[in-house]
Design a protein around this motif. Structure first.
Motif, PDB file in Angstrom:
ATOM      1  N   LYS A   1       0.845  -1.192   0.000  1.00 29.22           N
ATOM      2  CA  LYS A   1       0.000   0.000   0.000  1.00 29.22           C
ATOM      3  C   LYS A   1       0.886   1.250   0.000  1.00 29.22           C
ATOM      4  CE  LYS A   1      -3.980  -0.522   2.008  1.00 29.22           C
ATOM      5  NZ  LYS A   1      -4.970  -0.792   3.078  1.00 29.22           N
TER       6      LYS A   1
ATOM      7  N   VAL B   1      -3.653   5.181  -0.477  1.00 31.79           N
ATOM      8  CA  VAL B   1      -4.541   5.841   0.473  1.00 31.79           C
ATOM      9  C   VAL B   1      -3.998   7.243   0.684  1.00 31.79           C
ATOM     10  CG1 VAL B   1      -5.384   5.878   2.858  1.00 31.79           C
ATOM     11  CG2 VAL B   1      -5.179   3.698   1.633  1.00 31.79           C
TER      12      VAL B   1
ATOM     13  N   VAL C   1      -7.026   9.352   8.627  1.00 31.50           N
ATOM     14  CA  VAL C   1      -7.173   8.212   7.716  1.00 31.50           C
ATOM     15  C   VAL C   1      -8.208   7.277   8.336  1.00 31.50           C
ATOM     16  CG1 VAL C   1      -6.062   6.133   6.793  1.00 31.50           C
ATOM     17  CG2 VAL C   1      -4.840   8.301   6.757  1.00 31.50           C
ATOM     18  N   ALA C   2      -9.118   6.776   7.551  1.00 28.16           N
ATOM     19  CA  ALA C   2     -10.103   5.813   8.052  1.00 28.16           C
ATOM     20  C   ALA C   2      -9.376   4.558   8.522  1.00 28.16           C
ATOM     21  CB  ALA C   2     -11.115   5.470   6.966  1.00 28.16           C
TER      22      ALA C   2
ATOM     23  N   LYS D   1     -10.187   1.561   8.607  1.00 36.04           N
ATOM     24  CA  LYS D   1     -10.320   0.357   7.769  1.00 36.04           C
ATOM     25  C   LYS D   1      -9.262   0.290   6.661  1.00 36.04           C
ATOM     26  CE  LYS D   1     -14.000   2.653   5.173  1.00 36.04           C
ATOM     27  NZ  LYS D   1     -15.392   2.654   4.727  1.00 36.04           N
ATOM     28  N   PHE D   2      -8.561   1.418   6.408  1.00 38.36           N
ATOM     29  CA  PHE D   2      -7.570   1.406   5.324  1.00 38.36           C
ATOM     30  C   PHE D   2      -6.130   1.270   5.800  1.00 38.36           C
ATOM     31  CE2 PHE D   2     -11.029   4.063   3.259  1.00 38.36           C
ATOM     32  CZ  PHE D   2     -11.623   2.951   2.686  1.00 38.36           C
TER      33      PHE D   2
END
Lengths: 192, 192
Positions: free
Chosen positions: B53, B77, B109-110, B112-113
């Motif tokens: 990522k 992201v 940042v969320a 879940k990411f």
């Protein structure tokens, strides 16, 4: 675009108030392979147009615009939400209302990056009420540049943005147009 | 990276106060062909790292990060400058000071990411005092994810950001490191 509609059906989340969350692949986490397929599709739809520049607006339009630009072999310019307005005359400036954040932004592009010789494709991730795209159109017209068209990933067909742009006689290509959504069932209906 | 240094020499403008304007190809108008060459170079330098990522921060990091991500075949992201802090526990949050805009941003940042399974490459366009990258490191550590390294297009070698990151034991790869600049002559000296 079938691939995008499938992805929205699979990973999009419908929230109350006609909110569609696509943050797992479009505008927070970004699937660049999907963006590349979108780039190919925009290139197919705008084939033959003498596009020499792509214009978008920060922040979530930038990623898509850059990947799409590879398919057109042109640079990207992104309009900036101004922290402070520069009055030295070197910027084109417009105002854009954000319903999401309930405020009005000053948005700028340096004059040196838009000229009457430019043939612009506007790219953005979302089209709802059309305020952002309308602001970009205003910036391009201030520069005397030509608007070749507008390419959108996801259009909310039940809001007025699409009609506003089409009624200006500007070509609008949205890869997925949502006709309706239901936050109770999660159902999303696309315009065919 | 020779290609980037040449481009900075050709199109960069040195302004008083150690300001380097590279807005014609890096952070307002964006040369995606150049970004692709930068992506190849980052891939070469981080070859063998199990990166899954890329993390960047809005707005000007997003374009580079997306193009670079194509070379790693991973999603991007981007951390968001928060308009309002969401206290529902679904976000990792940190504060980043901007010297340019003389304010402190909440950056999110969320959750879940970012997860402990993630091996992250941080990508950004500029490294000066290091505040933005330091904030991204903080977000990644909050998630328990692994930082594989930091990839920067242009580092101002005479500011403290590079040392701050290297002193944390984090691998930093900057494609062009500016040792000094002279706004009188326009001369730019790169670290070899």
């Amino acid at each position: 675009m079938e691939l995008l509609e499938e992805r929205i059906r699979r990973d999009g989340v419908v929230k109350p108030g006609n909110v569609l969350k696509v943050d797992s692949f479009l505008n927070h986490q970004m699937d660049v392979d999907l963006f590349n397929e979108m780039g190919k599709e925009f290139k197919r739809r705008f084939a033959g147009c003498p596009i020499n520049k792509i214009l978008t607006i920060e922040a979530s339009g930038i990623g898509i615009a850059c990947i799409v630009a590879q398919h057109f072999h042109v640079p990207v310019v992104f309009a900036k939400k101004a922290k402070s307005i520069n009055l030295d005359g070197e910027m084109y400036c417009t105002k854009i209302q954000s319903f999401t954040h309930k405020k009005i932004y000053d948005v700028i592009v340096a004059k040196k990056f838009l000229s009457p010789e430019d043939h612009i494709l506007i790219i953005d991730d979302f089209l709802a009420n059309g305020c952002a795209v309308d602001g970009l159109i205003d910036l391009i017209r201030s520069a005397g540049a030509v608007i070749e068209g507008v390419g959108i990933a996801v259009e909310k067909g039940f809001q007025r943005g699409g009609d506003i742009i089409r009624n200006k006689g500007i070509r609008l290509e949205s890869l997925a147009i949502i006709e309706s959504m239901d936050d109770q069932t999660g159902e999303i209906v696309f315009r065919s």
